[in-house]
Design a protein around this motif. Structure first.
Motif, mmCIF file in Angstrom:
data_model
loop_
_atom_site.group_PDB
_atom_site.id
_atom_site.type_symbol
_atom_site.label_atom_id
_atom_site.label_comp_id
_atom_site.label_asym_id
_atom_site.label_seq_id
_atom_site.Cartn_x
_atom_site.Cartn_y
_atom_site.Cartn_z
ATOM 1 N N GLY A 144 0.801 -1.210 0.000
ATOM 2 C CA GLY A 144 0.000 0.000 0.000
ATOM 3 C C GLY A 144 0.832 1.257 0.000
ATOM 4 O O GLY A 144 2.067 1.231 -0.024
ATOM 5 N N ASN A 145 0.124 2.377 0.047
ATOM 6 C CA ASN A 145 0.773 3.678 0.057
ATOM 7 C C ASN A 145 -0.104 4.652 0.832
ATOM 8 O O ASN A 145 -1.276 4.388 1.091
ATOM 9 C CB ASN A 145 1.008 4.192 -1.366
ATOM 10 N N SER A 146 0.466 5.770 1.175
ATOM 11 C CA SER A 146 -0.319 6.860 1.752
ATOM 12 C C SER A 146 0.429 8.154 1.519
ATOM 13 O O SER A 146 1.653 8.170 1.441
ATOM 14 C CB SER A 146 -0.560 6.643 3.256
ATOM 15 N N PHE A 147 -0.314 9.210 1.391
ATOM 16 C CA PHE A 147 0.294 10.539 1.330
ATOM 17 C C PHE A 147 -0.689 11.514 1.954
ATOM 18 O O PHE A 147 -1.897 11.253 2.049
ATOM 19 C CB PHE A 147 0.668 10.937 -0.096
ATOM 20 N N GLY A 148 -0.159 12.620 2.395
ATOM 21 C CA GLY A 148 -1.047 13.552 3.062
ATOM 22 C C GLY A 148 -0.378 14.857 3.394
ATOM 23 O O GLY A 148 0.789 15.103 3.057
ATOM 24 N N LEU A 149 -1.143 15.675 4.099
ATOM 25 C CA LEU A 149 -0.694 17.013 4.458
ATOM 26 C C LEU A 149 -1.301 17.368 5.806
ATOM 27 O O LEU A 149 -2.460 17.037 6.077
ATOM 28 C CB LEU A 149 -1.113 18.011 3.382
ATOM 29 N N ASN A 150 -0.516 18.014 6.668
ATOM 30 C CA ASN A 150 -1.075 18.537 7.901
ATOM 31 C C ASN A 150 -0.471 19.894 8.206
ATOM 32 O O ASN A 150 0.621 20.219 7.722
ATOM 33 C CB ASN A 150 -0.867 17.559 9.065
ATOM 34 N N PHE A 151 -1.178 20.679 8.975
ATOM 35 C CA PHE A 151 -0.682 21.994 9.348
ATOM 36 C C PHE A 151 -1.035 22.282 10.796
ATOM 37 O O PHE A 151 -1.989 21.743 11.353
ATOM 38 C CB PHE A 151 -1.261 23.082 8.435
ATOM 39 N N HIS A 152 -0.213 23.138 11.409
ATOM 40 C CA HIS A 152 -0.449 23.618 12.775
ATOM 41 C C HIS A 152 -0.275 25.121 12.759
ATOM 42 O O HIS A 152 0.646 25.642 12.124
ATOM 43 C CB HIS A 152 0.555 23.013 13.766
ATOM 44 N N ALA A 153 -1.146 25.815 13.468
ATOM 45 C CA ALA A 153 -1.035 27.269 13.534
ATOM 46 C C ALA A 153 -1.549 27.751 14.873
ATOM 47 O O ALA A 153 -2.459 27.159 15.466
ATOM 48 C CB ALA A 153 -1.819 27.922 12.404
ATOM 49 N N GLU A 154 -0.958 28.854 15.353
ATOM 50 C CA GLU A 154 -1.427 29.513 16.563
ATOM 51 C C GLU A 154 -1.601 30.994 16.262
ATOM 52 O O GLU A 154 -0.680 31.639 15.758
ATOM 53 C CB GLU A 154 -0.443 29.333 17.718
ATOM 54 N N THR A 155 -2.782 31.514 16.555
ATOM 55 C CA THR A 155 -3.078 32.900 16.246
ATOM 56 C C THR A 155 -2.537 33.826 17.325
ATOM 57 O O THR A 155 -2.095 33.390 18.384
ATOM 58 C CB THR A 155 -4.593 33.119 16.112
ATOM 59 N N GLU A 172 -5.050 7.099 1.013
ATOM 60 C CA GLU A 172 -4.418 5.860 0.585
ATOM 61 C C GLU A 172 -4.950 5.541 -0.803
ATOM 62 O O GLU A 172 -6.111 5.166 -0.969
ATOM 63 C CB GLU A 172 -4.721 4.742 1.576
ATOM 64 N N LEU A 173 -4.096 5.702 -1.802
ATOM 65 C CA LEU A 173 -4.516 5.674 -3.203
ATOM 66 C C LEU A 173 -4.524 4.255 -3.762
ATOM 67 O O LEU A 173 -3.560 3.505 -3.622
ATOM 68 C CB LEU A 173 -3.572 6.545 -4.032
ATOM 69 N N GLY A 174 -5.629 3.882 -4.403
ATOM 70 C CA GLY A 174 -5.707 2.598 -5.077
ATOM 71 C C GLY A 174 -5.908 1.441 -4.119
ATOM 72 O O GLY A 174 -6.367 1.606 -2.987
ATOM 73 N N LYS A 175 -5.529 0.257 -4.554
ATOM 74 C CA LYS A 175 -5.716 -0.942 -3.749
ATOM 75 C C LYS A 175 -4.665 -1.017 -2.645
ATOM 76 O O LYS A 175 -3.479 -0.819 -2.892
ATOM 77 C CB LYS A 175 -5.643 -2.189 -4.625
ATOM 78 N N TYR A 192 -8.695 -3.275 0.398
ATOM 79 C CA TYR A 192 -9.607 -2.136 0.406
ATOM 80 C C TYR A 192 -8.992 -1.062 -0.487
ATOM 81 O O TYR A 192 -7.805 -1.117 -0.825
ATOM 82 C CB TYR A 192 -9.858 -1.620 1.821
ATOM 83 N N GLU A 193 -9.808 -0.079 -0.883
ATOM 84 C CA GLU A 193 -9.358 0.870 -1.900
ATOM 85 C C GLU A 193 -9.680 2.316 -1.523
ATOM 86 O O GLU A 193 -10.706 2.594 -0.902
ATOM 87 C CB GLU A 193 -10.019 0.556 -3.252
ATOM 88 N N ASN A 194 -8.762 3.204 -1.919
ATOM 89 C CA ASN A 194 -8.992 4.658 -1.923
ATOM 90 C C ASN A 194 -9.620 5.168 -0.625
ATOM 91 O O ASN A 194 -10.770 5.610 -0.587
ATOM 92 C CB ASN A 194 -9.876 5.038 -3.117
#
Length: 811
Positions: A542-553, A566-569, A585-587
């Motif tokens: 399998g695979n996975s990719f993503g993005l996260n962010f943190h911020a404080e005002t 998680e893209l594809g099978k 499982y997929e996508n």
């Protein structure tokens, strides 16, 4: 190995070293120790050098302190201790002073002293005094960051004045480890934190864009003729317990002793001769439907304090010691198990740890557990017998860790479990390196591990490795990593490994700011990608990719967001619970967002919202979760936090059972509701009352028609299997209740009285369609376990006791 050597040489030879300017404090000895009362009227404070001109490093790096918030610090010493006096200028109406128990930061300003007797930039001892008068302390290094499980006995006093607050501190030498040199130079740093805007200043400026904080310490010079004291402390204790469950009352009275002894000026022995864990916190039990074991964090103080060296390489998981027995029960015809113990008694435990002036750290850990038996009954003759399920067992950890260049280390770790008789033994060895170049701009980290099990039917040897290289400075950073474990790698006799058999690759890139913008104090965005395979057979999983962010005002509101795809099978080789089989499982898409408002206000709230969905033909699975945690600080003594978490999964798919060679899956609806309450009333910095409550409820309701997992990983919806045809009903209603009411009083330095009332309820049945109210009613009909315990621990310092007897004899 050649690649590791090449990268090491490249990183360390490409860049020239740089020198960080350091402030210097010249200390003078005092003939008369100052009285720790927060009133700076002693003559030594009038003549001592002043450490001043603090510089902010967060949120705004490089900003100098101003007239209204100036900080000045003075230091002196004698044969017994080192003393500090800090004058922290401020508007008293702006100083936050929430009363908390030890090591709890709460909503308070604080002043921190960081001491590094070896001046090696890696091994710090931190002493923190809050504006409320409460103390905190920790050991810190780049590997573990801060460990607040470590506790020392020292004195401090806070005095509020018209233009700020004053801190006076005495740190006995028994709380520090230093060499026996005639003239010494220690690393020293002072921090000041303003809770109202979360700004932090230091005496010696810190460059937050690179390196660890220890690199930016100043120096404390001209400590002369210091003699490391006899570091011998005793902690005698007694505990009494009354436990009532299902009409049966049991009592227990224990006496024991913990000992700390400085073997040399740099190495300390910690031993618990008669362990007592009667007041360890409860575990947060959850319903586990997955293929991996459920684990809990360590609650026993001896196993959480001063274990930084033993955590190298993540080969030591202390909950294995005293955990459930490893032996299996073989039943004869017409026999049943009356009692199979959940835990094993720890007879004693000790640890030796320390580090030389040259950066060589050595740690030795040992624990012994007693024989443990299960009780078996013959249902025909009613004869009862005991069978051994865990022999006397010896748990050992050895760590050798060499630090160098003020930012790097290489470690050798060995863990060993030896069980008496024909039970399994285990041995694991790891080599770990963490190397940064001299400019602290690039880093490589690696692990190589070998496990060996000695089993009744033969031996098993496995291997694992991890390597990571990346840029570690500036706003833009990146890294690449690879992890591997073969099918025989197993560290779970004294470590924690959820799964083996992987060959994974990953990459990461991030961007962060170090100076505030118009609207933000800080901001970080991170993106990652992972590519996963099995080690054996060498197939894609399998695979996975993503993005996260943190911020404080600027208004101290924290926001975090994450999205993972998680893209594809994806090929799950563990959910089927059968070697070589997999489930596809997929996508899979999982977004989440979290917000936390300003804790400085009387009312604040945390919220988290997320979910999961699958873009897969023939599948209609969705999941959402919501978490809310309002908190009210009624005043500086009383804080209450309530949290509620609700998770709902529609048409989720997972393993049910195996019938002959058929692997059966089901489609299920699951909901989980968790309510918790935490309340603290702190009378002063020495005693307080706390309440912790948790109710966890989860139901799993399967659809009538079940699936057959085919050899190709797909689910056959025409399996012919149904819920009614199974031997055991997989539907679940799971409910737990825990309540702890705790009173703690520090009646003398290092000495505590703790009283605890606890009750527990548990229910597990198949009534998965019951409402929360009905399930709670069923839970309350179960036998309740009520426990009351009281524990008194007294601190005795050998050197102080010896001096007291000398003075008495002289008089």
């Amino acid at each position: 190995m050649r690649l590791f050597l090449f990268l090491f040489l490249m990183i360390n030879c490409t860049f020239l070293g740089y020198s960080q300017e350091k402030k210097t404090y010249h200390i003078n000895r005092t003939p008369i120790p100052p009285k720790i009362d927060g009133i700076l009227d002693e003559s030594i404070w009038k003549t001592s050098e002043v450490a001043k001109d603090f510089t902010q490093f967060k949120p705004d790096m490089g900003l100098k302190d101003t007239i209204g918030i100036k900080t000045s610090v003075k230091v002196t010493y004698d044969d017994d201790a080192i003393y500090f006096a800090a004058y922290l200028h401020d508007d008293p109406s702006k100083i936050m002073r929430q009363l908390t128990t030890r090591d709890d930061f709460g909503q308070s300003d604080y002043f921190m002293i960081v001491i590094n007797p070896n001046n090696d930039a890696q091994n710090d001892t931190e002493f923190i005094v809050f504006s409320s008068g409460t103390q905190a302390d920790a050991i810190a290094n780049p590997s573990i960051e801060e460990d607040f499980g470590w506790n020392a006995v020292w004195e401090s006093k806070v005095n509020m004045v018209s233009n700020g607050w004053i801190v006076e501190v005495k740190i006995p030498y028994r709380a520090l480890r230093f060499s026996n040199e005639d003239i010494q130079t220690w690393g020293i740093q002072f921090h000041r934190f303003f809770r109202r805007n979360k700004s932090q200043y230091t005496w010696n400026p810190i460059d937050a864009t690179k390196g660890n904080m220890g690199l930016y310490h100043g120096e404390l010079k001209y400590l002369e003729n210091l003699k490391p004291p006899i570091r011998l402390s005793f902690y005698p204790f007694t505990s009494a317990l009354i436990n009532n469950y299902d009409g049966i009352t049991e009592t227990d009275l224990n006496f024991g002793l913990d000992v700390k002894y400085g073997i040399t000026e740099n190495f300390t022995l910690d031993a618990t001769l008669v362990p007592d864990f009667s007041q360890a916190g409860f575990d947060n039990l959850e319903l586990n439907l997955g293929p991996f074991e459920q684990t809990f964090s360590e609650q026993r103080q001896f196993f959480t304090e001063g274990v930084d060296l033993f955590n190298k390489g993540e080969l030591f998981f202390s909950r294995r010691i005293g955990n459930s027995p490893t032996g299996e029960v073989v039943l004869n015809d017409d026999e049943e198990i009356l009692n199979y113990p959940n835990t094993v008694k720890v007879l004693n435990a000790l640890k030796i740890s320390g580090r030389t002036k040259n950066g060589l750290g050595i740690g030795v850990f040992n624990a012994i557990t007693e024989k443990t038996f299960a009780t078996i009954r013959d249902t025909i003759s009613d004869v009862i017998r005991d069978t051994l399920v865990e022999p006397i067992s010896n748990y050992n950890v050895l760590v050798i860790d060499q630090q160098f260049n003020k930012n790097s280390s290489i470690s050798l770790v060995n863990t060993n479990v030896t069980r008496d008789g024909s039970f399994r033994d285990a041995n694991v060895t790891g080599l770990i390196f963490n190397i940064s170049n001299k400019r602290n701009t690039y880093n490589i980290y690696g692990e190589g591990k070998r496990s060996q099990l000695n089993l009744i039917d033969g031996n098993s040897t496995g291997y694992s490795s991890f390597f990571k290289a990346g840029k570690t400075y500036g706003k833009f950073r990146y890294s690449f990593d690879h992890s591997f474990a073969d099918t025989n790698y197993d560290i779970n006799d004294l470590g924690l490994l959820y799964r083996n058999n992987f060959n994974n690759f990953g990459g990461n890139a991030s961007y962060q700011i170090f100076e505030p913008t118009k609207h933000l104090n800080r901001f970080n965005i991170d993106t990652y990608i992972n590519y996963n395979r099995l080690a054996n057979p060498n197939v894609y999983t399998g695979n996975s990719f993503g993005l996260n962010f943190h911020a404080e005002t600027k208004s101290l509101v924290f926001i975090r967001g994450e999205i993972n795809y998680e893209l594809g099978k994806q090929y799950d080789y563990f959910e089927p619970r059968t070697e070589g089989r997999f489930f596809i499982y997929e996508n899979k898409l999982s977004p989440e967002i979290m917000i936390s408002t300003n804790y400085n206000k009387t009312f604040a709230i945390d919220g988290r919202f997320g979910g999961t969905t699958f873009f897969e033909k023939g599948r209609d699975t969705d999941e959402f979760n919501i978490f809310l945690r309002p908190r009210v600080r009624f005043n500086d003594k009383f804080l209450m936090i309530y949290s509620i978490s609700y998770n709902k999964e529609f048409n989720g798919r997972g393993y049910v059972t195996t019938i002959d060679d058929d692997i059966i899956f089901g489609e299920r609806n699951r909901k989980t509701l968790v309510n918790t309450i935490r309340a603290n009333y702190t009378f002063n910095s020495f005693h307080g009352l706390s309440l912790t409550f948790r109710n966890y409820w989860s139901t799993v309701n399967y659809k009538e028609d079940l699936f057959l997992l085919e050899e190709n990983g797909q689910l056959n919806q025409n399996s012919g299997y149904q819920i009614d045809g199974l031997e055991n009903d997989p539907n679940i209603n799971y409910n737990t209740w825990n309540l702890d009411l705790n009173y703690s009083w520090q009646f003398a330095p290092g000495s505590f009285l703790t009283a605890l009332y606890r009750n527990q309820l548990f229910n597990y049945n198949n009534l998965s369609t019951d409402s929360y109210g009905s399930s709670l009613s069923t839970l309350f009909s179960q036998p309740i376990q009520n426990t009351f315990s009281i524990r008194i621990q007294y601190f005795i310092d050998y050197a102080s006791l010896k001096n007291a007897f000398k003075k008495k004899s002289a008089s």
